[in-house]
Write a protein that holds these residues in place. Structure first.
Motif, PDB file in Angstrom:
ATOM      1  N   UNK A 404       0.841  -1.204   0.000  1.00 13.45           N
ATOM      2  CA  UNK A 404       0.000   0.000   0.000  1.00 13.45           C
ATOM      3  C   UNK A 404       0.873   1.251   0.000  1.00 13.45           C
ATOM      4  N   UNK A 405       0.659   2.080  -1.018  1.00 11.76           N
ATOM      5  CA  UNK A 405       1.447   3.313  -1.201  1.00 11.76           C
ATOM      6  C   UNK A 405       0.530   4.479  -1.527  1.00 11.76           C
ATOM      7  N   UNK A 406       1.098   5.680  -1.396  1.00 11.90           N
ATOM      8  CA  UNK A 406       0.467   6.868  -1.985  1.00 11.90           C
ATOM      9  C   UNK A 406       1.446   7.417  -3.013  1.00 11.90           C
ATOM     10  N   UNK A 407       0.923   8.046  -4.030  1.00 11.74           N
ATOM     11  CA  UNK A 407       1.715   8.452  -5.178  1.00 11.74           C
ATOM     12  C   UNK A 407       2.227   9.877  -5.021  1.00 11.74           C
ATOM     13  N   UNK A 408       3.194  10.233  -5.860  1.00  7.77           N
ATOM     14  CA  UNK A 408       3.699  11.607  -5.869  1.00  7.77           C
ATOM     15  C   UNK A 408       4.268  11.913  -7.236  1.00  7.77           C
ATOM     16  N   UNK A 409       4.196  13.163  -7.583  1.00  5.26           N
ATOM     17  CA  UNK A 409       4.810  13.667  -8.798  1.00  5.26           C
ATOM     18  C   UNK A 409       5.324  15.041  -8.420  1.00  5.26           C
ATOM     19  N   UNK A 410       5.882  15.756  -9.353  1.00  2.00           N
ATOM     20  CA  UNK A 410       6.408  17.081  -9.045  1.00  2.00           C
ATOM     21  C   UNK A 410       5.365  17.961  -8.372  1.00  2.00           C
ATOM     22  N   UNK A 411       5.830  18.802  -7.430  1.00  2.00           N
ATOM     23  CA  UNK A 411       4.913  19.728  -6.768  1.00  2.00           C
ATOM     24  C   UNK A 411       4.315  20.724  -7.749  1.00  2.00           C
ATOM     25  N   UNK A 412       4.902  20.824  -8.926  1.00  2.00           N
ATOM     26  CA  UNK A 412       4.340  21.749  -9.910  1.00  2.00           C
ATOM     27  C   UNK A 412       3.231  21.089 -10.725  1.00  2.00           C
ATOM     28  N   UNK A 413       2.844  19.866 -10.368  1.00  2.00           N
ATOM     29  CA  UNK A 413       1.773  19.173 -11.089  1.00  2.00           C
ATOM     30  C   UNK A 413       0.605  18.803 -10.160  1.00  2.00           C
ATOM     31  N   UNK A 414       0.001  19.793  -9.490  1.00  4.77           N
ATOM     32  CA  UNK A 414      -1.135  19.475  -8.614  1.00  4.77           C
ATOM     33  C   UNK A 414      -2.335  18.949  -9.395  1.00  4.77           C
ATOM     34  N   UNK A 415      -2.265  19.067 -10.734  1.00  2.00           N
ATOM     35  CA  UNK A 415      -3.358  18.587 -11.586  1.00  2.00           C
ATOM     36  C   UNK A 415      -3.352  17.069 -11.729  1.00  2.00           C
ATOM     37  N   UNK A 416      -2.283  16.422 -11.306  1.00  2.00           N
ATOM     38  CA  UNK A 416      -2.200  14.963 -11.447  1.00  2.00           C
ATOM     39  C   UNK A 416      -2.785  14.312 -10.197  1.00  2.00           C
ATOM     40  N   UNK A 417      -3.875  13.585 -10.362  1.00  2.63           N
ATOM     41  CA  UNK A 417      -4.593  12.971  -9.258  1.00  2.63           C
ATOM     42  C   UNK A 417      -5.094  11.604  -9.689  1.00  2.63           C
TER      43      UNK A 417
END
Ligand code: ZN
Length: 507
Positions: A404-417
């Motif tokens: 079980x994980x939570x995901x992450x991408x660049x902080x400049x991509x709050x549109x990715x959900x």
């Protein structure tokens, strides 16, 4: 609260303006009439009704640029502006009776080199504060690990001043590496960590150390021994500290960092002789000079789904969970992070572990209540390496394995959900698909799909195995959910339900 003055970079035009201002300093108080931060150009513009001479400084905790306007009153301007991405918010206030203040607050995990900030006089009463392109990759002040993404050597934030020692280079030696320093060598610390895509990193922190202003990425070792890339980042602390992140190749041992008797820092391999370590093959194509914006795990670009996201279908009262015969089924639950490795960090400094640990514990509770035997790869917030987690599941002869994980991408991509589920071998595909469907039905979150990926824990476990990414800590839609205990209960119910459905359909 620590601060240091920015080295302001003036354009030549601004210098002339500034010179004129010093001669003809305004006698009467100015009023701040207008300000706006343009996210496209990364620029704060403000105007006053008469001349001002702004002063800027960098503050940390949280990292922010403060622009003071002496002898200026706050006019009837907007109080704050939410920007998003690298810049969290800009706000205006009256700092003291004579001074109006504008604050540009960066999102967690971002930092900048003060020398890259340009304060430019457009007119005597109009100024522009130009920020550089902001990057992540330095440690949040909490000391949590970043999600290092470097695939090429990188040097960040180097001012070369303000610390007890200055890092001027890294040399490859017959024993490993030697970090060249002037001044008093600091006592280094090392952490070994990994991300969800099995990339391993050695993170070396050097307190009270700045990085020489002229250090360039090409000055760092290039594929020597088993290191794929070096990232040397001066942190915006006072005094500066320096974080060196080594991206380890697949055959790399762990590395140590020692201050030796002659006051230099050496990096020897841990547990193996240096002679057993080969240089990394240099890729035939030129190594990329800029890191990708995303965390290594999900390479897909986020494009708007052609079909609209269905509305949430979450029932107020979730139906009762199915039961399974007592004790005959064994499920391995793997909380993806713990101990020294808190996972990804996102909006409002939300850490992956804060999301996934409570969910993992609750899934275990729910399954045990329905007669399932659960082995957890860790019951407490402790460090457990990937192989040990696979071993736990294999030894217990678990029927299935869920990480079980939570995901992450660049902080400049709050549109990715959204939610995604991974499997490695075909036997895990149905498990991943069942869990993905259950999570989507319960939460109504965006569907990022069921995907195949060779995650270590999926490859090294002998039973059907799935790895779940329950949402993005960096996502503007997801992060508030992930931080909400009620949502986590819903998610835990959904995962438990999916596991029980999978068992009922036949192992
Ligand atoms: Zn993770």
């Amino acid at each position: 609260m620590e601060s240091r003055w920015l080295t302001l970079g003036f354009t030549s035009g601004a210098l002339a303006t500034l010179g004129a201002l010093v001669v003809a300093a305004p006698a009467r108080a100015a009023t701040l009439q207008y300000w706006w931060f343009d996210a496209q150009t990364n620029q704060l513009v403000f105007t006053t009704d008469s001349q001002v001479q702004p002063r800027a400084q960098l503050l940390v905790n949280p990292t922010r640029i403060v622009v003071d306007l002496p002898n200026t009153q706050l006019g009837n301007t907007n109080a704050s502006q939410t920007v998003g991405g690298a810049v969290r918010e800009v706000r205006a206030g009256q700092f003291d009776r004579q001074t109006a203040r504008l604050v540009i607050e960066l999102a967690p995990g971002y930092s900048l080199n003060p020398q890259d900030v340009r304060v430019q006089g457009v007119r005597p009463n109009q100024w522009a504060v130009q920020l550089p392109t902001l990057s992540q990759g330095t440690a949040p002040a909490s000391g949590a690990l970043p999600a290092p993404t470097a695939t090429a050597n990188r040097v960040q934030g180097n001012t070369g001043t303000g610390a007890g020692s200055i890092l001027s280079g890294v040399v490859t030696t017959g024993d490993g590496f030697l970090i060249r320093l002037s001044g008093t060598a600091p006592t280094p610390t090392v952490q070994i960590t990994s991300d969800d895509a099995d990339n391993r990193f050695a993170i070396i922190d050097l307190p009270n150390t700045a990085v020489a202003g002229n250090l360039r990425p090409d000055d760092l070792p290039n594929y020597r021994y088993s290191i794929l890339a070096w990232d040397v980042a001066q942190q915006p602390t006072n005094p500066p500290s320096t974080r060196i992140t080594l991206r380890l190749g697949p055959t790399s041992p762990d590395w140590r960092a020692l201050r030796n008797n002659s006051g230099v820092i050496v990096l020897p391999p841990s547990g193996v002789p240096i002679s057993s370590i080969a240089d990394e093959p240099v890729p035939l194509a030129a190594a990329p000079r800029t890191p990708p914006p995303a965390q290594a795990a999900p390479p897909q670009p986020q494009t708007p789904s052609p079909t609209p996201t269905p509305p949430p279908t979450r029932a107020v009262e979730p139906p009762a969970l199915p039961t399974v015969p007592n004790g005959r089924v064994v499920v391995a639950i793997d909380p993806g992070h713990g101990g020294r490795d808190p996972g990804a960090v996102g909006i409002n400094s939300l850490q992956e572990i804060q999301v996934i640990f409570p969910i993992s514990l609750r899934v275990t509770e729910l399954l045990e209540a329905q007669g399932v035997t659960v082995v957890m790869t860790r019951r407490d917030n402790v460090t457990v390496d990937l192989q040990a987690r696979a071993d736990t599941a294999n030894r217990a002869q678990a029927n299935l394995f869920v990480s079980i994980h939570a995901n992450a991408i660049s902080m400049s991509r709050p549109d990715v959900n959204g939610i995604e589920s991974y499997y490695s071998s075909e036997t895990g595909r149905r498990l991943a698909a069942t869990l993905q469907a259950s999570m989507l039905a319960a939460t109504g979150m965006r569907d990022r799909g069921v995907k195949q990926a060779r995650f270590y824990v999926l490859r090294q476990t002998t039973m059907p195995a799935a790895l779940l990414e329950v949402g993005f800590v960096t996502g503007a839609q997801d992060a508030p959910k992930l931080a909400d205990p009620a949502w986590r209960e819903t998610m835990a119910q959904a995962i438990a339900r999916g596991i029980l459905q999978y068992i009922q359909q036949g192992l």
